[in-house]
Motif scaffolding. Structure first.
Motif, mmCIF file in Angstrom:
data_model
loop_
_atom_site.group_PDB
_atom_site.id
_atom_site.type_symbol
_atom_site.label_atom_id
_atom_site.label_comp_id
_atom_site.label_asym_id
_atom_site.label_seq_id
_atom_site.Cartn_x
_atom_site.Cartn_y
_atom_site.Cartn_z
ATOM 1 N N THR A 24 -26.184 -16.210 -0.879
ATOM 2 C CA THR A 24 -26.986 -14.952 -1.249
ATOM 3 C C THR A 24 -28.136 -15.087 -1.832
ATOM 4 O O THR A 24 -29.021 -13.810 -1.904
ATOM 5 N N ASP A 25 -28.778 -16.234 -2.135
ATOM 6 C CA ASP A 25 -30.048 -16.310 -2.742
ATOM 7 C C ASP A 25 -30.817 -17.079 -2.030
ATOM 8 O O ASP A 25 -32.166 -17.201 -2.825
ATOM 9 N N THR A 26 -30.665 -17.963 -1.032
ATOM 10 C CA THR A 26 -31.695 -18.991 -0.393
ATOM 11 C C THR A 26 -31.671 -18.519 1.102
ATOM 12 O O THR A 26 -30.718 -17.845 1.470
ATOM 13 N N VAL A 27 -32.713 -19.085 1.827
ATOM 14 C CA VAL A 27 -32.382 -19.196 3.224
ATOM 15 C C VAL A 27 -32.213 -20.506 3.591
ATOM 16 O O VAL A 27 -32.330 -20.816 4.809
ATOM 17 N N ILE A 28 -31.667 -21.438 2.733
ATOM 18 C CA ILE A 28 -31.078 -22.655 3.330
ATOM 19 C C ILE A 28 -30.129 -22.522 4.072
ATOM 20 O O ILE A 28 -29.962 -23.228 5.090
ATOM 21 N N SER A 29 -29.239 -21.647 3.840
ATOM 22 C CA SER A 29 -27.982 -21.128 4.819
ATOM 23 C C SER A 29 -28.468 -19.961 5.656
ATOM 24 O O SER A 29 -29.069 -19.060 4.872
ATOM 25 N N PHE A 30 -28.322 -19.790 6.894
ATOM 26 C CA PHE A 30 -28.668 -18.759 7.621
ATOM 27 C C PHE A 30 -27.361 -17.706 7.617
ATOM 28 O O PHE A 30 -27.627 -16.713 8.519
ATOM 29 N N GLU A 31 -26.335 -17.888 6.914
ATOM 30 C CA GLU A 31 -25.248 -16.761 6.824
ATOM 31 C C GLU A 31 -25.929 -15.980 5.992
ATOM 32 O O GLU A 31 -26.746 -16.027 4.941
#
Length: 181
Positions: A24-31
Motif C-alpha cells: 500500500t505504501d511503497t513500490v517495493i512490491s509491484f502488487e
C-alpha cells in the motif's frame, strides 16, 4: 533460535500484516492490492514442499519472514530459485533480514539449489545493501518494467551462487525430507 519454518495456518495473518504496507505504501512490491490472509496461506502452501518459508519470531510475535520460490517453469531452471525477505516496519536495521536470509540460504544449499535471485525495485539502497552484504551481485536491470503510483519503475536483478561453479547439480531435496533427516 527465533527462526523457524512457517506454519501456514497460524502465520498467514502475521505475514499478511507485515507485507501489507509494502503493497500500500511503497513500490517495493509491484502488487497493488494487499493479498488476503487466505491468499497468503495459499501462496505458502503452493511452494512449501520444495521452497522454504521461514519466520523470525520473538516473544510470540512474527517480526519478519523470508522465502524462496520457483525461478522459472522449464526443467533446466529447477536448481535456481527466487528469494524475498520482508521485515516488520518497526524492526528494520536489527539484523532480522540478514538472519532470515542466512538460514534460508543454508537450507537452499542443503536442498541442492545452485542459484538464488532477487528482484529489487530501483532505487532501493537498503535492499541493494542487504543483498550485497549477503554476497549478491547486480546482474541486470529491467528498465521501466512495473507501473505503480503513477509512474514506471525499474527492477534490478541480483544473483547469488549457492554452490561452486563446477558443481554438478544433485537431485533437489524437498524441504520436509531435509528437515526429517
Amino acid at each position: 533460535m527465533p527462526i523457524r519454518l512457517v506454519d501456514p495456518a497460524a502465520d498467514a495473518p502475521a505475514l499478511q500484516a507485515i507485507y501489507a504496507p509494502y503493497v500500500t505504501d511503497t513500490v517495493i512490491s509491484f502488487e497493488v492490492e494487499v493479498p488476503s490472509i487466505d491468499t497468503m496461506r495459499e501462496r505458502i502452501l503452493k511452494t512449501l514442499d520444495m521452497h522454504p518459508w521461514l519466520v523470525y519470531e520473538q516473544d510470540g510475535a512474527v517480526l519478519g519472514y523470508a522465502y524462496a520460490g520457483k525461478h522459472r517453469e522449464r526443467s533446466a531452471y529447477q536448481w535456481s530459485t527466487d528469494v524475498s525477505v520482508y521485515v516488520r516496519g518497526d524492526q528494520h536495521r536489527k539484523g532480522i533480514g540478514r538472519a532470515l536470509y542466512s538460514e534460508l540460504f543454508d537450507l537452499l544449499r542443503r536442498q541442492g539449489f545452485c542459484n538464488a535471485f532477487a528482484g529489487i525495485t530501483l532505487p532501493n539502497a537498503a535492499s541493494v545493501g542487504v543483498h550485497s552484504a549477503m554476497g549478491f551481485t547486480m546482474i541486470g536491470v529491467y528498465p521501466k518494467v512495473g507501473y505503480k503510483f503513477g509512474q514506471w519503475h525499474d527492477t534490478g536483478w541480483m544473483g547469488l551462487r549457492l554452490q561452486p561453479d563446477d558443481h554438478e547439480p544433485m537431485p533437489l531435496i524437498p524441504i520436509r525430507d531435509l528437515l526429517r533427516a
